[in-house]
Write a protein that holds these residues in place. Structure first.
Motif, PDB file in Angstrom:
ATOM      1  N   MET A  52       0.847  -1.293  -0.014  1.00 23.38           N
ATOM      2  CA  MET A  52      -0.124   0.013   0.064  1.00 23.38           C
ATOM      3  C   MET A  52       0.806   1.200   0.146  1.00 23.38           C
ATOM      4  SD  MET A  52      -2.951   1.130   2.529  1.00 23.38           S
ATOM      5  CE  MET A  52      -3.789   2.676   2.601  1.00 23.38           C
ATOM      6  N   PRO A  53       0.652   2.199  -1.072  1.00 21.43           N
ATOM      7  CA  PRO A  53       1.531   3.338  -0.848  1.00 21.43           C
ATOM      8  C   PRO A  53       1.484   4.161   0.022  1.00 21.43           C
ATOM      9  CG  PRO A  53       0.352   2.952  -3.042  1.00 21.43           C
ATOM     10  CD  PRO A  53      -0.174   1.938  -2.184  1.00 21.43           C
ATOM     11  N   PHE A  54       2.556   4.741   0.520  1.00 20.55           N
ATOM     12  CA  PHE A  54       2.373   5.791   1.571  1.00 20.55           C
ATOM     13  C   PHE A  54       1.673   7.007   1.153  1.00 20.55           C
ATOM     14  CE2 PHE A  54       4.414   8.884   4.715  1.00 20.55           C
ATOM     15  CZ  PHE A  54       3.991   8.375   6.000  1.00 20.55           C
ATOM     16  N   GLN A  55       0.516   7.022   1.948  1.00 21.39           N
ATOM     17  CA  GLN A  55      -0.558   8.167   1.499  1.00 21.39           C
ATOM     18  C   GLN A  55      -1.460   8.514   2.678  1.00 21.39           C
ATOM     19  OE1 GLN A  55      -2.243   6.106  -1.786  1.00 21.39           O
ATOM     20  NE2 GLN A  55      -3.447   4.651  -0.329  1.00 21.39           N
ATOM     21  N   ASN A  56      -2.327   9.890   2.465  1.00 17.72           N
ATOM     22  CA  ASN A  56      -3.141  10.153   3.288  1.00 17.72           C
ATOM     23  C   ASN A  56      -4.344   9.018   3.455  1.00 17.72           C
ATOM     24  OD1 ASN A  56      -2.328  12.452   3.950  1.00 17.72           O
ATOM     25  ND2 ASN A  56      -3.096  13.400   2.110  1.00 17.72           N
ATOM     26  N   VAL A  57      -4.946   8.627   4.483  1.00 22.77           N
ATOM     27  CA  VAL A  57      -5.750   7.760   4.613  1.00 22.77           C
ATOM     28  C   VAL A  57      -6.854   8.261   5.315  1.00 22.77           C
ATOM     29  CG1 VAL A  57      -4.383   5.508   4.683  1.00 22.77           C
ATOM     30  CG2 VAL A  57      -4.590   7.069   6.843  1.00 22.77           C
ATOM     31  N   PHE A  58      -8.035   7.600   5.105  1.00 19.84           N
ATOM     32  CA  PHE A  58      -9.371   8.054   5.765  1.00 19.84           C
ATOM     33  C   PHE A  58      -9.600   8.303   7.174  1.00 19.84           C
ATOM     34  CE2 PHE A  58     -10.012   3.428   5.667  1.00 19.84           C
ATOM     35  CZ  PHE A  58     -10.977   3.161   6.647  1.00 19.84           C
ATOM     36  N   TRP A  59      -8.738   7.453   8.014  1.00 18.30           N
ATOM     37  CA  TRP A  59      -8.639   7.514   9.527  1.00 18.30           C
ATOM     38  C   TRP A  59      -7.915   8.795   9.667  1.00 18.30           C
ATOM     39  CZ3 TRP A  59      -6.849   3.194   6.830  1.00 18.30           C
ATOM     40  CH2 TRP A  59      -5.448   2.741   6.864  1.00 18.30           C
ATOM     41  N   GLY A  60      -7.261   9.415   9.156  1.00 21.53           N
ATOM     42  CA  GLY A  60      -6.232  10.415   9.410  1.00 21.53           C
ATOM     43  C   GLY A  60      -4.802  10.019   9.240  1.00 21.53           C
ATOM     44  N   GLY A  61      -4.044  11.032   9.067  1.00 19.71           N
ATOM     45  CA  GLY A  61      -2.728  10.871   9.162  1.00 19.71           C
ATOM     46  C   GLY A  61      -2.437  10.114   7.652  1.00 19.71           C
ATOM     47  N   LYS A  62      -1.042   9.679   7.580  1.00 17.50           N
ATOM     48  CA  LYS A  62      -0.778   8.974   6.340  1.00 17.50           C
ATOM     49  C   LYS A  62      -0.214   7.615   6.866  1.00 17.50           C
ATOM     50  CE  LYS A  62       0.714  12.793   3.753  1.00 17.50           C
ATOM     51  NZ  LYS A  62       1.890  13.251   2.973  1.00 17.50           N
ATOM     52  N   PHE A  63      -0.480   6.620   5.805  1.00 20.16           N
ATOM     53  CA  PHE A  63      -0.016   5.109   6.185  1.00 20.16           C
ATOM     54  C   PHE A  63       0.538   4.499   4.742  1.00 20.16           C
ATOM     55  CE2 PHE A  63      -1.362   0.793   5.966  1.00 20.16           C
ATOM     56  CZ  PHE A  63      -0.920   0.197   7.043  1.00 20.16           C
ATOM     57  N   GLY A  64       1.289   3.635   4.906  1.00 20.55           N
ATOM     58  CA  GLY A  64       1.747   2.684   3.728  1.00 20.55           C
ATOM     59  C   GLY A  64       2.177   1.406   4.502  1.00 20.55           C
TER      60      GLY A  64
ATOM     61  N   GLN B 117       7.312  -7.702   6.752  1.00 17.18           N
ATOM     62  CA  GLN B 117       6.231  -6.818   6.580  1.00 17.18           C
ATOM     63  C   GLN B 117       6.171  -5.486   7.301  1.00 17.18           C
ATOM     64  OE1 GLN B 117       2.869  -9.510   4.761  1.00 17.18           O
ATOM     65  NE2 GLN B 117       3.313 -10.056   6.984  1.00 17.18           N
ATOM     66  N   TRP B 118       5.971  -4.589   7.086  1.00 20.03           N
ATOM     67  CA  TRP B 118       6.048  -3.246   7.711  1.00 20.03           C
ATOM     68  C   TRP B 118       4.957  -2.511   7.413  1.00 20.03           C
ATOM     69  CZ3 TRP B 118      10.115  -2.278  11.117  1.00 20.03           C
ATOM     70  CH2 TRP B 118      11.265  -2.954  11.056  1.00 20.03           C
ATOM     71  N   MET B 119       4.302  -1.896   8.680  1.00 23.64           N
ATOM     72  CA  MET B 119       3.292  -0.783   8.208  1.00 23.64           C
ATOM     73  C   MET B 119       3.825   0.600   9.005  1.00 23.64           C
ATOM     74  SD  MET B 119      -0.249  -2.831   9.505  1.00 23.64           S
ATOM     75  CE  MET B 119       0.095  -3.055  11.021  1.00 23.64           C
ATOM     76  N   ILE B 120       3.889   1.494   8.152  1.00 24.18           N
ATOM     77  CA  ILE B 120       4.131   2.990   8.498  1.00 24.18           C
ATOM     78  C   ILE B 120       2.891   3.822   8.801  1.00 24.18           C
ATOM     79  CG2 ILE B 120       5.870   4.611   8.218  1.00 24.18           C
ATOM     80  CD1 ILE B 120       7.350   2.110   8.677  1.00 24.18           C
ATOM     81  N   SER B 121       2.887   4.442   9.817  1.00 24.91           N
ATOM     82  CA  SER B 121       1.856   5.579   9.964  1.00 24.91           C
ATOM     83  C   SER B 121       2.439   6.854  10.543  1.00 24.91           C
ATOM     84  CB  SER B 121       0.767   4.698  10.945  1.00 24.91           C
ATOM     85  OG  SER B 121       1.199   4.731  11.975  1.00 24.91           O
ATOM     86  N   THR B 122       1.577   7.727  10.613  1.00 27.15           N
ATOM     87  CA  THR B 122       1.753   9.139  10.976  1.00 27.15           C
ATOM     88  C   THR B 122       0.620   9.521  11.642  1.00 27.15           C
ATOM     89  OG1 THR B 122       0.934  10.299   9.096  1.00 27.15           O
ATOM     90  CG2 THR B 122       3.305   9.815   9.187  1.00 27.15           C
ATOM     91  N   PRO B 123       0.813  10.311  12.817  1.00 22.72           N
ATOM     92  CA  PRO B 123      -0.373  10.755  13.349  1.00 22.72           C
ATOM     93  C   PRO B 123      -1.228  11.579  12.770  1.00 22.72           C
ATOM     94  CG  PRO B 123       1.887  11.975  14.077  1.00 22.72           C
ATOM     95  CD  PRO B 123       2.165  11.250  13.000  1.00 22.72           C
ATOM     96  N   HIS B 124      -2.562  11.531  13.321  1.00 18.53           N
ATOM     97  CA  HIS B 124      -3.704  12.072  12.797  1.00 18.53           C
ATOM     98  C   HIS B 124      -3.507  13.542  13.155  1.00 18.53           C
ATOM     99  CE1 HIS B 124      -7.608  12.906  11.454  1.00 18.53           C
ATOM    100  NE2 HIS B 124      -7.783  13.369  12.738  1.00 18.53           N
ATOM    101  N   THR B 125      -3.631  14.369  12.092  1.00 16.48           N
ATOM    102  CA  THR B 125      -3.648  15.884  12.494  1.00 16.48           C
ATOM    103  C   THR B 125      -4.494  16.670  12.231  1.00 16.48           C
ATOM    104  OG1 THR B 125      -2.519  16.321  10.260  1.00 16.48           O
ATOM    105  CG2 THR B 125      -0.770  15.940  11.808  1.00 16.48           C
ATOM    106  N   GLY B 126      -5.911  15.875  11.808  1.00 15.93           N
ATOM    107  CA  GLY B 126      -7.072  16.547  11.496  1.00 15.93           C
ATOM    108  C   GLY B 126      -7.749  16.916  12.854  1.00 15.93           C
TER     109      GLY B 126
END
Length: 137
Positions: free
Chosen positions: A106-118, A127-136
């Motif tokens: 899954m490309p690293f991109q904005n996601v519907f639950w907030g923040g970014k994820f890939g 297998q890795w999952m990278i996420s950023t904090p929800h900033t909305g």
């Protein structure tokens, strides 16, 4: 309670852990080779391989790994290592760093639950999952 991720490799643990340090930073708090342990844990050709290695981060998180020779390493798909970053920039750097030779699931991109994820499977089959904090709001 603390939960750490422990990865098993089939002879390339040191290479993989050095790669992960180049992506995430941190310091090696433990590097134990089979030659450092009792002789019964070592077999021909494993002397310089990793019995245990810990990559420690400033927030107390740890990534641990070892070369496993007592049973075959089967690369499975029932797990992911989930790394949360402090910012979009850091998350993108983690994702891009791990992308070398990886299969992007899954490309690293904005996601519907907030923040970014890939997500991706790196060149070592992890297998890795990278996420950023929800900033909305």
């Amino acid at each position: 309670m603390k939960c750490d991720v422990y990865l098993s490799f089939d002879g390339n643990c040191e290479e993989a852990m050095n790669f992960y340090q180049s992506v995430f930073g941190g310091e090696f708090s433990v590097v134990m080779r089979y030659s450092d342990g009792p002789p019964e844990y070592m077999s021909e050709g494993t002397e310089d391989k990793i019995m245990h290695m810990t990559l420690s981060f400033s927030d107390g998180a740890e990534l641990k790994g070892s070369d496993v020779f007592h049973q075959p390493v089967v690369k499975g798909n029932a797990y992911h290592v989930s790394m949360g970053s402090d910012s979009d920039e850091q998350g993108e750097a983690f994702f891009n760093g791990l992308s070398e030779g990886a299969e992007i699931t899954m490309p690293f991109q904005n996601v519907f639950w907030g923040g970014k994820f890939g997500s991706l499977v790196d060149k070592f089959g992890i297998q890795w999952m990278i996420s950023t904090p929800h900033t909305g709001a």
